[in-house]
Design an enzyme around this catalytic site. Structure first.
Site, PDB file in Angstrom:
ATOM      1  N   HIS A 177       2.066  42.355  23.233  1.00  0.00           N
ATOM      2  CA  HIS A 177       2.563  41.015  23.576  1.00  0.00           C
ATOM      3  C   HIS A 177       1.413  40.076  23.895  1.00  0.00           C
ATOM      4  O   HIS A 177       0.283  40.511  24.080  1.00  0.00           O
ATOM      5  CB  HIS A 177       3.540  41.081  24.758  1.00  0.00           C
ATOM      6  CG  HIS A 177       2.916  41.480  26.065  1.00  0.00           C
ATOM      7  ND1 HIS A 177       2.849  42.790  26.501  1.00  0.00           N
ATOM      8  CD2 HIS A 177       2.310  40.753  27.042  1.00  0.00           C
ATOM      9  CE1 HIS A 177       2.242  42.835  27.678  1.00  0.00           C
ATOM     10  NE2 HIS A 177       1.896  41.620  28.035  1.00  0.00           N
ATOM     11  N   HIS A 223       9.335  41.914  26.726  1.00  0.00           N
ATOM     12  CA  HIS A 223       8.771  40.682  26.144  1.00  0.00           C
ATOM     13  C   HIS A 223       7.877  40.985  24.946  1.00  0.00           C
ATOM     14  O   HIS A 223       7.175  41.987  24.898  1.00  0.00           O
ATOM     15  CB  HIS A 223       8.039  39.834  27.186  1.00  0.00           C
ATOM     16  CG  HIS A 223       6.841  40.463  27.846  1.00  0.00           C
ATOM     17  ND1 HIS A 223       6.733  41.791  28.148  1.00  0.00           N
ATOM     18  CD2 HIS A 223       5.675  39.912  28.264  1.00  0.00           C
ATOM     19  CE1 HIS A 223       5.570  42.023  28.729  1.00  0.00           C
ATOM     20  NE2 HIS A 223       4.898  40.908  28.806  1.00  0.00           N
ATOM     21  N   HIS A 268      -3.591  36.505  28.434  1.00  0.00           N
ATOM     22  CA  HIS A 268      -4.004  37.857  28.050  1.00  0.00           C
ATOM     23  C   HIS A 268      -3.308  38.322  26.784  1.00  0.00           C
ATOM     24  O   HIS A 268      -2.287  37.778  26.379  1.00  0.00           O
ATOM     25  CB  HIS A 268      -3.749  38.858  29.180  1.00  0.00           C
ATOM     26  CG  HIS A 268      -2.300  39.102  29.494  1.00  0.00           C
ATOM     27  ND1 HIS A 268      -1.627  38.428  30.470  1.00  0.00           N
ATOM     28  CD2 HIS A 268      -1.396  39.955  28.957  1.00  0.00           C
ATOM     29  CE1 HIS A 268      -0.375  38.854  30.533  1.00  0.00           C
ATOM     30  NE2 HIS A 268      -0.204  39.784  29.608  1.00  0.00           N
ATOM     31  N   HIS A 294       4.294  45.668  37.673  1.00  0.00           N
ATOM     32  CA  HIS A 294       5.045  44.414  37.707  1.00  0.00           C
ATOM     33  C   HIS A 294       6.478  44.718  38.149  1.00  0.00           C
ATOM     34  O   HIS A 294       7.020  45.764  37.770  1.00  0.00           O
ATOM     35  CB  HIS A 294       5.188  43.815  36.306  1.00  0.00           C
ATOM     36  CG  HIS A 294       3.927  43.372  35.651  1.00  0.00           C
ATOM     37  ND1 HIS A 294       3.061  42.479  36.218  1.00  0.00           N
ATOM     38  CD2 HIS A 294       3.405  43.665  34.445  1.00  0.00           C
ATOM     39  CE1 HIS A 294       2.064  42.251  35.383  1.00  0.00           C
ATOM     40  NE2 HIS A 294       2.233  42.965  34.309  1.00  0.00           N
ATOM     41  N   TYR A 344      -5.328  44.872  34.358  1.00  0.00           N
ATOM     42  CA  TYR A 344      -5.895  43.709  33.662  1.00  0.00           C
ATOM     43  C   TYR A 344      -7.399  43.673  33.857  1.00  0.00           C
ATOM     44  O   TYR A 344      -7.893  43.901  34.973  1.00  0.00           O
ATOM     45  CB  TYR A 344      -5.360  42.404  34.243  1.00  0.00           C
ATOM     46  CG  TYR A 344      -3.903  42.139  34.025  1.00  0.00           C
ATOM     47  CD1 TYR A 344      -3.471  41.356  32.960  1.00  0.00           C
ATOM     48  CD2 TYR A 344      -2.954  42.646  34.903  1.00  0.00           C
ATOM     49  CE1 TYR A 344      -2.130  41.081  32.780  1.00  0.00           C
ATOM     50  CE2 TYR A 344      -1.610  42.381  34.723  1.00  0.00           C
ATOM     51  CZ  TYR A 344      -1.199  41.601  33.664  1.00  0.00           C
ATOM     52  OH  TYR A 344       0.123  41.337  33.480  1.00  0.00           O
ATOM     53  N   GLU A 386      -4.637  43.195  28.853  1.00  0.00           N
ATOM     54  CA  GLU A 386      -3.749  44.026  29.675  1.00  0.00           C
ATOM     55  C   GLU A 386      -3.489  45.322  28.906  1.00  0.00           C
ATOM     56  O   GLU A 386      -3.174  45.282  27.715  1.00  0.00           O
ATOM     57  CB  GLU A 386      -2.416  43.311  29.924  1.00  0.00           C
ATOM     58  CG  GLU A 386      -1.417  44.175  30.688  1.00  0.00           C
ATOM     59  CD  GLU A 386      -0.059  43.511  30.918  1.00  0.00           C
ATOM     60  OE1 GLU A 386       0.300  42.576  30.190  1.00  0.00           O
ATOM     61  OE2 GLU A 386       0.641  43.961  31.839  1.00  0.00           O
TER      62      GLU A 386
HETATM   63  C1  M3P Z   1       2.737  39.907  32.393  1.00  0.00           C
HETATM   64  C2  M3P Z   1       3.696  40.893  31.920  1.00  0.00           C
HETATM   65  C3  M3P Z   1       1.613  35.525  34.487  1.00  0.00           C
HETATM   66  C4  M3P Z   1       2.460  36.655  34.132  1.00  0.00           C
HETATM   67  C5  M3P Z   1       2.069  37.827  33.582  1.00  0.00           C
HETATM   68  C6  M3P Z   1       3.024  38.877  33.248  1.00  0.00           C
HETATM   69  C7  M3P Z   1       2.171  34.545  35.406  1.00  0.00           C
HETATM   70  O1  M3P Z   1       1.540  40.078  31.937  1.00  0.00           O
HETATM   71  O2  M3P Z   1       3.314  41.720  31.089  1.00  0.00           O
HETATM   72  O3  M3P Z   1       4.868  40.833  32.358  1.00  0.00           O
HETATM   73  O4  M3P Z   1       0.512  35.308  34.053  1.00  0.00           O
HETATM   74 FE    FE Z   2       1.489  41.070  30.034  1.00  0.00          FE
END
Ligand code: M3P
Ligand code: FE
Length: 308
Positions: free
Chosen positions: A154, A200, A215, A247, A256, A266
């Protein structure tokens, strides 16, 4: 599994500063394979569990960041349908002839979203020479290297007008939105969007500067692999951003860091299965710290501030 015509985010072209040093990272540490070079010196790479010709392209430039992302569409009919809907939505579409911009790729259409991000769509791609086996397949052709990235997974994009970008992904790409984050006055701060059962395929965060990338996400098989990635970050003296952590948004288990040119990467595993009929999860902006870094519950300033 693609639920609609948008199969996957299948291509990304990144700008890098020092091509040799950055390429060593993508091959030896992240674990991608070099597929070849374009006539103008860009490097094409793929992850071991991907079938298509290549998925990641590095272009030497004077600053790090994103050239464009590409989405594979299931078939020609759906590609032409998305092209027509994109024009109707109001974005100008340009055609790229087969085997020009990306060797091994058929015809592409390109257009730029209001957020300033260039998107490509395509359906025909040659199979990579070193693709996963198809007849009585072993689990891999050769043991995965380094962080053992299985696939490009992603993108998280930063730019202005993400409410429109989200509407575009839903109305034109036929995707759906498992999670969102809103400001107290109800404006979209972040949105997680998918065309399949991954939580996602891409996400957007509202940001004043156009065309930025936060990222690129690569999928690992296990939490043990995320810890192995952490070891490799330390051993190779890469700059860690944050993790290993989890997360709450998407529920991925993650780490990250920055590659040698300064693009954030990531590597993660897990996450829930998303379905288009699942009710949408909503985050309040003041709870985003908990949503992103579940264990500490606290936002890390570098996380929202540094993009390329
Ligand atoms: C992610 C993910 C923001 C969010 C990152 C979220 C605010 O990388 O994989 O759900 O940068
Ligand atoms: Fe991500």
């Amino acid at each position: 599994m693609a639920i609609n015509g948008t199969v996957r985010p299948g291509l990304i072209q990144l700008k890098v500063l020092d091509l040799d040093k950055t390429l060593d990272f993508y091959k030896d540490i992240l674990g991608l394979d070099e597929v070849g070079r374009t006539s103008d010196g860009r490097v094409m790479l793929k992850a071991y569990d991907e079938f298509d010709h290549h998925s990641v392209v590095l272009r030497k430039a004077s600053e790090a960041g994103l050239d464009y992302v590409g989405f594979k569409i299931l078939n020609v009919a759906q590609l032409e349908d998305i092209k027509a809907k994109t024009e109707k939505f109001g974005y100008k579409v340009t055609e790229i002839a087969p085997n020009t911009e990306q060797p091994g790729f058929g015809k592409q259409y390109k257009f730029t979203l209001c957020t300033g991000h260039e998107f490509h769509i395509y359906t025909d791609v040659e199979q990579a020479k070193d693709h996963p086996q198809l007849r009585n397949p072993d689990i891999w052709n050769k043991p995965p290297k380094g962080m053992r990235a299985t696939r490009l997974d992603h993108f998280l994009l930063y730019g202005p007008g993400i409410a429109e970008a989200e509407r575009f992904m839903v109305e034109v790409f036929g995707m759906y939105v498992p999670e969102i984050c809103n400001t107290p006055d109800g404006k979209r701060l972040a949105t997680w969007i998918t065309g399949n059962n991954k939580p996602h395929d891409l996400a957007f965060v509202e940001y004043p500067k156009a065309g930025k990338i936060h990222h690129v996400g690569f999928y690992l098989e296990t939490w043990e692999d995320v810890l192995n990635a952490a070891d490799l970050i330390a051993i190779n003296r890469l700059k860690l951003d944050t993790g290993p952590t989890r997360h709450a948004i998407t529920r991925g288990k993650t780490i990250y860091f920055w590659e040698p040119s300064g693009n954030r990467i990531e590597t993660y595993c897990g996450g829930y299965f998303a379905y288009p009929d699942s009710p949408q999860r909503v985050w309040d902006a003041d709870k985003l710290g908990r949503g992103l870094f579940y264990f500490s519950g606290e936002m890390i300033p570098s996380f929202l501030e540094i993009v390329t």
